[in-house]
Every structure is written in C-alpha cells, then in structure tokens.
Scaffold this active site. Sequence first.
Site, PDB file in Angstrom:
ATOM      1  N   ASP A 187      41.380 -10.292   4.579  1.00  0.00           N
ATOM      2  CA  ASP A 187      42.563  -9.172   4.987  1.00  0.00           C
ATOM      3  C   ASP A 187      43.784  -9.478   5.971  1.00  0.00           C
ATOM      4  O   ASP A 187      43.710  -9.413   6.411  1.00  0.00           O
ATOM      5  CB  ASP A 187      42.157  -8.361   5.104  1.00  0.00           C
ATOM      6  CG  ASP A 187      41.242  -7.510   3.504  1.00  0.00           C
ATOM      7  OD1 ASP A 187      41.326  -7.898   2.579  1.00  0.00           O
ATOM      8  OD2 ASP A 187      40.359  -6.633   3.228  1.00  0.00           O
ATOM      9  N   HIS A 214      38.229  -2.887   0.788  1.00  0.00           N
ATOM     10  CA  HIS A 214      38.993  -4.002   0.573  1.00  0.00           C
ATOM     11  C   HIS A 214      39.243  -4.089  -1.242  1.00  0.00           C
ATOM     12  O   HIS A 214      38.617  -4.553  -1.641  1.00  0.00           O
ATOM     13  CB  HIS A 214      37.370  -5.276   0.829  1.00  0.00           C
ATOM     14  CG  HIS A 214      38.427  -6.844   0.204  1.00  0.00           C
ATOM     15  ND1 HIS A 214      39.245  -7.189   1.210  1.00  0.00           N
ATOM     16  CD2 HIS A 214      38.093  -7.268  -0.686  1.00  0.00           C
ATOM     17  CE1 HIS A 214      39.171  -8.273   0.346  1.00  0.00           C
ATOM     18  NE2 HIS A 214      38.992  -8.932  -0.914  1.00  0.00           N
TER      19      HIS A 214
HETATM   20  N1  LIG Z   1      35.689 -10.635  -0.291  1.00  0.00           N
HETATM   21  C1  LIG Z   1      36.574 -10.707  -0.080  1.00  0.00           C
HETATM   22  O1  LIG Z   1      37.428 -10.609   0.524  1.00  0.00           O
HETATM   23  C2  LIG Z   1      36.277 -11.165  -1.417  1.00  0.00           C
HETATM   24  C3  LIG Z   1      35.463 -11.733  -2.451  1.00  0.00           C
HETATM   25  N2  LIG Z   1      35.615 -12.549  -3.598  1.00  0.00           N
HETATM   26  C4  LIG Z   1      34.460 -11.967  -4.102  1.00  0.00           C
HETATM   27  O2  LIG Z   1      33.315 -13.123  -4.522  1.00  0.00           O
HETATM   28  C5  LIG Z   1      32.254 -13.718  -5.271  1.00  0.00           C
HETATM   29  C6  LIG Z   1      31.976 -15.583  -5.949  1.00  0.00           C
HETATM   30  O3  LIG Z   1      33.871 -15.205  -6.260  1.00  0.00           O
HETATM   31  P1  LIG Z   1      33.870 -16.695  -6.319  1.00  0.00           P
HETATM   32  O4  LIG Z   1      33.185 -17.881  -5.630  1.00  0.00           O
HETATM   33  O5  LIG Z   1      35.086 -17.689  -7.045  1.00  0.00           O
HETATM   34  O6  LIG Z   1      32.917 -17.062  -8.492  1.00  0.00           O
HETATM   35  P2  LIG Z   1      32.560 -18.802  -9.159  1.00  0.00           P
HETATM   36  O7  LIG Z   1      32.938 -18.116 -10.651  1.00  0.00           O
HETATM   37  O8  LIG Z   1      33.810 -19.385  -8.593  1.00  0.00           O
HETATM   38  O9  LIG Z   1      31.012 -18.490  -8.196  1.00  0.00           O
HETATM   39  C7  LIG Z   1      30.219 -17.097  -8.409  1.00  0.00           C
HETATM   40  C8  LIG Z   1      28.488 -18.102  -8.133  1.00  0.00           C
HETATM   41  O10 LIG Z   1      28.009 -16.821  -8.413  1.00  0.00           O
HETATM   42  C9  LIG Z   1      26.220 -17.423  -9.047  1.00  0.00           C
HETATM   43  N3  LIG Z   1      26.293 -16.159 -10.073  1.00  0.00           N
HETATM   44  C10 LIG Z   1      25.699 -15.616 -10.663  1.00  0.00           C
HETATM   45  N4  LIG Z   1      25.166 -14.891 -10.819  1.00  0.00           N
HETATM   46  C11 LIG Z   1      24.131 -15.101 -10.226  1.00  0.00           C
HETATM   47  C12 LIG Z   1      22.695 -14.411  -9.602  1.00  0.00           C
HETATM   48  N5  LIG Z   1      22.351 -13.434  -9.732  1.00  0.00           N
HETATM   49  N6  LIG Z   1      22.818 -15.520  -8.357  1.00  0.00           N
HETATM   50  C13 LIG Z   1      23.298 -16.256  -7.360  1.00  0.00           C
HETATM   51  N7  LIG Z   1      24.293 -16.238  -8.261  1.00  0.00           N
HETATM   52  C14 LIG Z   1      25.087 -16.109  -9.077  1.00  0.00           C
HETATM   53  C15 LIG Z   1      27.895 -18.121 -10.169  1.00  0.00           C
HETATM   54  O11 LIG Z   1      27.004 -19.284 -10.953  1.00  0.00           O
HETATM   55  C16 LIG Z   1      28.529 -18.968  -9.221  1.00  0.00           C
HETATM   56  O12 LIG Z   1      28.361 -19.682  -8.951  1.00  0.00           O
HETATM   57  C17 LIG Z   1      33.487 -12.884  -6.801  1.00  0.00           C
HETATM   58  O13 LIG Z   1      32.934 -11.321  -6.545  1.00  0.00           O
HETATM   59  C18 LIG Z   1      34.794 -12.314  -6.369  1.00  0.00           C
HETATM   60  O14 LIG Z   1      35.202 -11.346  -5.939  1.00  0.00           O
HETATM   61  C19 LIG Z   1      36.502 -13.488  -3.742  1.00  0.00           C
HETATM   62  C20 LIG Z   1      36.943 -13.910  -2.718  1.00  0.00           C
HETATM   63  C21 LIG Z   1      37.520 -12.593  -1.827  1.00  0.00           C
HETATM   64  O1  LIG Z   2      41.447 -10.186  -4.793  1.00  0.00           O
HETATM   65  C1  LIG Z   2      40.279 -10.532  -5.387  1.00  0.00           C
HETATM   66  O2  LIG Z   2      40.104 -10.773  -6.610  1.00  0.00           O
HETATM   67  C2  LIG Z   2      39.877 -11.762  -4.717  1.00  0.00           C
HETATM   68  C3  LIG Z   2      39.479 -10.742  -3.151  1.00  0.00           C
HETATM   69  O3  LIG Z   2      38.315 -10.108  -2.545  1.00  0.00           O
HETATM   70  C4  LIG Z   2      40.503 -11.434  -2.041  1.00  0.00           C
HETATM   71  O4  LIG Z   2      41.268 -12.376  -2.727  1.00  0.00           O
HETATM   72  O5  LIG Z   2      40.778 -10.664  -1.186  1.00  0.00           O
END
Ligand SMILES: NC(=O)C1=CN([C@@H]2O[C@H](COP(=O)(O)OP(=O)(O)OC[C@H]3O[C@@H](n4cnc5c(N)ncnc54)[C@H](O)[C@@H]3O)[C@@H](O)[C@H]2O)C=CC1
Ligand SMILES: O=C([O-])CC(=O)C(=O)O
Length: 363
Positions: A187, A214
């Site tokens: 953010d 967030h």
């Molecule tokens: N805090 C923030 O600002 C943001 C948070 N996110 C969040 O981050 C998370 C991940 O997003 P992406 O990487 O795009 O998803 P993705 O689906 O590409 O990757 C997630 C990974 O987690 C793994 N996974 C699932 N269960 C697991 C477990 N029990 N133990 C270990 N690994 C496990 C999967 O195998 C996969 O490789 C989502 O919840 C998303 O909403 C995304 C963008 C910004």
């Molecule tokens: O928007 C989403 O789902 C992933 C996230 O948290 C971000 O990009 O800030």
Amino acid sequence: MKAAMLRSALRRRRSSSSAASTPSCLSRRRFSSSPAPERKVAILGAAGGIGQPISLLMKLNPLVSRLALYDIAGTPGVAADVSHVNTRAEVKGYAAEEQLGQALEGSDLVIIPAGVPRKPGMTRDDLFKINAGIVKSLSEAIAKYCPNALVNMISNPVNSTVPIAAEVFKSKGVYDEKKLFGVTTLDVVRAKTFYAGKAKVNVADVNVPVVGGHSGITILPLFSQATPKTNLSDEDIKALTKRTQDGGTEVVEAKAGKGSATLSMAYAGAIFADACLKGLNGVPDVVECSFVQSTVTELPFSRPSMLIFLVTGESEHVKLGKNGVEEVLGLGPLSDYEQQGLEALKTELKSSIEKGVAFVRGN
Ligand SMILES: NC(=O)C1=CN([C@@H]2O[C@H](COP(=O)(O)OP(=O)(O)OC[C@H]3O[C@@H](n4cnc5c(N)ncnc54)[C@H](O)[C@@H]3O)[C@@H](O)[C@H]2O)C=CC1
Ligand SMILES: O=C([O-])CC(=O)C(=O)O
C-alpha cells in the site's frame, strides 16, 4: 509528542544516507567484504506467484545467510533455480509437510505468502475460508519450531490472518506482539507511485505513510503527511486515496483470473523483510508501516485478548529493532478527511480481527 517523534524519525530516515532506507539487495553493500551477522530466512509458499520473486529478492539480500524455501508444491525446481544465483545465502528447499520443521528451525525471520489469491469479483475476505486454515497450521509450526522468529504475514485477508497467527501463538504461550507483522508495504509502495505521478515529483524522493489494515477502506494513506509537500487539490487527494485503496483490485482485474499482485508484492515484501533484518542487526532508525498490535486508538476492548491489535488494530509506523517492534510511532497529525477515513474503517477492521480470533478459538 508521538507525532513529533514520528516526524523526527521519518526525517532522520529520509536524511540517512542509505543504511535504513535502501533495501539491502539494491544497495552497494552487497559488494562489501565484511558480511553481516548470520540470518536464516524461511519463506512459506515459496513456489507461488509471490513466493518465487520474493525468494529471488531474498537471495539477493546480503543480510541473509540461509534461505529456506518451503511449499507444498513445486519447491525443488524453485530452490534449485534460486540456489544458482551467486550470492551469500545458502538455499535449501523443503517440499513436504514433514519437512516444515526443518525449514523453520533456526529461522530469524519467516515470510508467509502461502495461500490462494483473489479472482475478479472476490474480496480479500472471500479468501478467508481457505487461507485461514493454511495460516493457522503454519503458525502452529512456527510456534513449535522457531517461536522467537519475526513473522511477516503476507497471506490475505491480512486483517484476519494476523489475528489468527496471534491467537495461535497465544494459545501456545509464545506470543510476542513485537514480532508479528502484517505486511502492508505494498500500500505504501502504491501510494508513493501514485502520488509521485500525480504531483509530478521524483518518486525516489517521495514518502507516504499508510495506516489502517489491508483491504478496501481499511487502507488509509496519509497524503497530508506525504513528502515532498505539493499543492494537490482535495479532489486529487480523494482520487489518490481511492486508487491506493483499490490498487489490489486494479491488478486482480488486469490479470483477469490469473491471480493478484505478485511482482510488486514481492518487491514490497522484500523491502519490509529487509527492514526487519536491519532492525535485528541493530541498524538505527528503521521505520516502516505495518499492521501490528497497538493501543493508538480509543475503541473499548470487548474482550481482554483484543488488547492485542485492537484498540483496534491500526497499522502503524513501527520502528524496528533487535527484538522486532521497538516503538509504535502512532498516526501523526491527520487531516479532517483522514480523520473521517479513520473513523469509517474501524467497524470493518474490528470485525475482520474478531473473525480471525473466533476462527482459532472455535467460536
Ligand atoms: N499482503 C499483501 O499486500 C498481499 C497479499 N497477497 C496474498 O498473498 C497470497 C499468495 O498469493 P500468490 O503468491 O499470488 O498465490 P499463489 O497461488 O501463486 O501462491 C501461493 C503458494 O502457496 C502455496 N501453499 C498453499 N498452501 C500451502 C501450505 N499449507 N504451506 C505452504 N505453501 C502453501 C501454494 O502451493 C502456492 O505455491 C494470497 O493470499 C494473496 O491474496 C497478494 C498480494 C499482496
Ligand atoms: O488485492 C489482492 O487480492 C492482493 C493484495 O492484497 C494486493 O494487491 O494488495
């Protein structure tokens, strides 16, 4: 008092040559011959959309001496790939649940991007059903194998997953509010980019604090405290605020079903992790925004445990030190518009926090 401290810490941070503010993977220190202390970083969800680039960025970080990459699918390839990069960190991949303990043991910092991302039309809260269970079980393992590590929670919905981790740690008797962080740096990254674009100033000079949680209106950028000061209109500030709040959705829609922000998130997560490592290593004046426990607002506690984040879980500027959060610096002076935004976010944030707490307590 707090506001004055905050301004002075941010001023110090901006004026410091590089130690506190430049991510170590981007600084010239990587060519330094004197290595930083040994630090083990574990990434849970390392083979995912965020996991892969953040694994690379942490491999580039000279503050990392051991990098443990854990995922339930695809880990060996990512670990082999990243391990060939000729930097300090020794990389090991951990592929199955029975290896999670080894991945975590001895970690100074655990980064958690494990879990499902959004698709168009979903809210972050729609991810709760799947991600709450994932975060709960990973937090149980952290409590068992590296209870003293700093934890950077990326998995959404952050407004609930951080309280989930806190409740798990409390139930295991290892909760330390100084060591648990919701990663809200993206953010800040967005607010800086959008502000610089609108005000036509050099983005490298821009600082914008973002507080709250967030998700949607719980993300509260404080453009009144943005530097350099510019004369943007109220309408511009409203538009920038909305764009920052909707930044995640902008990416989700552009990716059209193929996930959410990964590259910008990895960048943001690497900045925050780097700040944590610098804090652990005793670098002074490391200040970031994060979703942490605080007592900055006045909401009454409905239960003693909500003392945690709540009074109600604002994200704050935190000064990072050898034990994690050294000091919560508070919100600083708010404009009327920001004050209204702060009041407006409390109900949603409180209910997301309570949802996380209730999930762990089984009520
Ligand atoms: N805090 C923030 O600002 C943001 C948070 N996110 C969040 O981050 C998370 C991940 O997003 P992406 O990487 O795009 O998803 P993705 O689906 O590409 O990757 C997630 C990974 O987690 C793994 N996974 C699932 N269960 C697991 C477990 N029990 N133990 C270990 N690994 C496990 C999967 O195998 C996969 O490789 C989502 O919840 C998303 O909403 C995304 C963008 C910004
Ligand atoms: O928007 C989403 O789902 C992933 C996230 O948290 C971000 O990009 O800030």
